[in-house]
Design an enzyme around this catalytic site. Structure first.
Site, mmCIF file in Angstrom:
data_model
loop_
_atom_site.group_PDB
_atom_site.id
_atom_site.type_symbol
_atom_site.label_atom_id
_atom_site.label_comp_id
_atom_site.label_asym_id
_atom_site.label_seq_id
_atom_site.Cartn_x
_atom_site.Cartn_y
_atom_site.Cartn_z
ATOM 1 N N GLU A 1 0.967 -1.072 0.084
ATOM 2 C CA GLU A 1 -0.183 -0.090 -0.128
ATOM 3 C C GLU A 1 0.960 1.283 0.061
ATOM 4 O O GLU A 1 1.976 1.354 0.418
ATOM 5 C CB GLU A 1 -0.766 0.146 1.189
ATOM 6 C CG GLU A 1 -2.362 -0.139 1.092
ATOM 7 C CD GLU A 1 -3.107 0.919 0.432
ATOM 8 O OE1 GLU A 1 -2.611 1.610 -0.583
ATOM 9 O OE2 GLU A 1 -4.274 0.921 0.791
ATOM 10 N N ASP A 2 0.314 2.344 -0.428
ATOM 11 C CA ASP A 2 0.927 3.639 -0.490
ATOM 12 C C ASP A 2 0.952 4.123 0.837
ATOM 13 O O ASP A 2 1.880 4.468 1.559
ATOM 14 C CB ASP A 2 0.497 4.692 -1.336
ATOM 15 C CG ASP A 2 -0.900 4.684 -1.366
ATOM 16 O OD1 ASP A 2 -1.642 4.082 -0.669
ATOM 17 O OD2 ASP A 2 -1.525 5.735 -1.985
ATOM 18 N N ARG B 1 0.363 12.413 -8.541
ATOM 19 C CA ARG B 1 1.067 11.166 -8.341
ATOM 20 C C ARG B 1 2.433 11.040 -8.859
ATOM 21 O O ARG B 1 2.986 10.430 -8.455
ATOM 22 C CB ARG B 1 0.307 10.046 -8.868
ATOM 23 C CG ARG B 1 -1.239 9.967 -8.365
ATOM 24 C CD ARG B 1 -2.065 8.633 -8.906
ATOM 25 N NE ARG B 1 -3.184 8.430 -8.654
ATOM 26 C CZ ARG B 1 -3.789 8.027 -7.561
ATOM 27 N NH1 ARG B 1 -3.263 7.715 -6.652
ATOM 28 N NH2 ARG B 1 -5.281 8.068 -7.571
ATOM 29 N N ASP C 1 -4.361 5.115 6.596
ATOM 30 C CA ASP C 1 -4.798 6.365 7.139
ATOM 31 C C ASP C 1 -5.531 5.675 8.490
ATOM 32 O O ASP C 1 -5.164 5.184 9.536
ATOM 33 C CB ASP C 1 -5.522 7.110 6.449
ATOM 34 C CG ASP C 1 -6.033 8.368 6.975
ATOM 35 O OD1 ASP C 1 -5.758 8.695 8.180
ATOM 36 O OD2 ASP C 1 -6.822 9.168 6.214
ATOM 37 N N PHE D 1 -1.904 15.570 5.287
ATOM 38 C CA PHE D 1 -2.438 15.048 3.813
ATOM 39 C C PHE D 1 -1.301 15.301 2.957
ATOM 40 O O PHE D 1 -0.599 16.454 2.402
ATOM 41 C CB PHE D 1 -3.563 15.780 3.294
ATOM 42 C CG PHE D 1 -4.107 15.036 2.164
ATOM 43 C CD1 PHE D 1 -4.959 14.060 2.325
ATOM 44 C CD2 PHE D 1 -3.876 15.421 0.643
ATOM 45 C CE1 PHE D 1 -5.366 13.226 1.164
ATOM 46 C CE2 PHE D 1 -4.012 14.702 -0.315
ATOM 47 C CZ PHE D 1 -4.989 13.603 -0.045
#
Ligand code: IMP
Ligand code: MG
Length: 186
Positions: free
Chosen positions: A101-102, A167, A105, A154
């Protein structure tokens, strides 16, 4: 576009160094595996997975890769429902699977995916994420490999987006306030 970035948090070089470290640990843990499968969660993990895969190769760790496409976010908050847009088509039985996963959260996406993957009977299952906002967790997820623990910010770049923008940045940063308005979708 770079003027929309208020601050760089991790340079491209720092990310590469950390990914090489993760690859060393993973290659040691899986040195006896002959069926390691990395499953990248699109779209956010595409850059991380590409670099991790190359770093694993340099560590002499053979592996296969696959991708799954999942989405849940609009603007900077989760919509609450996970959509699987494209699934993997191979069987997981006898495979040592690492979900890549990036960022994690609240953990909603990974909690859902780990449960789903378990029903498919892999030989083993672990999670690797480049970033974790561990203090934000609402859903339980056990994460074995974490690149960086970050606070509730964020972030964008290196695969991570704000409404599909940014991205492609080779580094990770935080958006300027003006960019939030500029790239927000209604
Ligand atoms: P979770 O389901 O709440 O853990 O959120 C995970 C997903 O939210 C990630 O795969 C990202 O797509 C997105 N996400 C969470 N935080 C960020 C961020 O700081 N920047 C960009 N995307 C994020
Ligand atoms: Mg995203």
């Amino acid at each position: 576009m770079d003027s929309d970035v208020e601050r760089v948090l991790f340079t491209s070089e720092q990310l590469q160094t950390r990914i090489n470290e993760l690859a060393k640990v993973i290659s040691e843990d899986y040195k006896h595996s002959n069926n390691l499968l990395l499953v990248g969660i699109l779209k956010g993990s595409y850059m991380f997975l590409a670099d991790l895969s190359r770093a694993l190769h340099l560590c002499g760790c053979p592996h296969f890769i696959d991708f799954m496409s999942v989405s849940s976010y609009q603007n900077t908050s989760s919509t609450g429902s996970i959509k699987i847009k494209a699934d993997i088509s191979q069987s997981l039985s006898n495979k040592d699977v690492i979900i890549v996963e990036d960022i994690i959260d609240e953990g909603r996406t990974l909690h859902y995916l780990v449960d789903l993957f378990k029903t498919r009977g892999p030989k083993s299952l672990q999670v690797c994420t480049l970033f974790s906002k561990t203090s934000m967790r609402k859903f339980e997820v056990t994460v074995k490999y974490i690149g960086y623990e970050i606070e509730n910010l964020f972030i964008i770049g290196f695969g991570l987006d704000f409404n599909e923008y940014f991205r492609n940045l080779p580094y990770v940063g935080i958006l300027s306030t003006s960019a939030f308005d500029k790239y927000s979708s209604s």
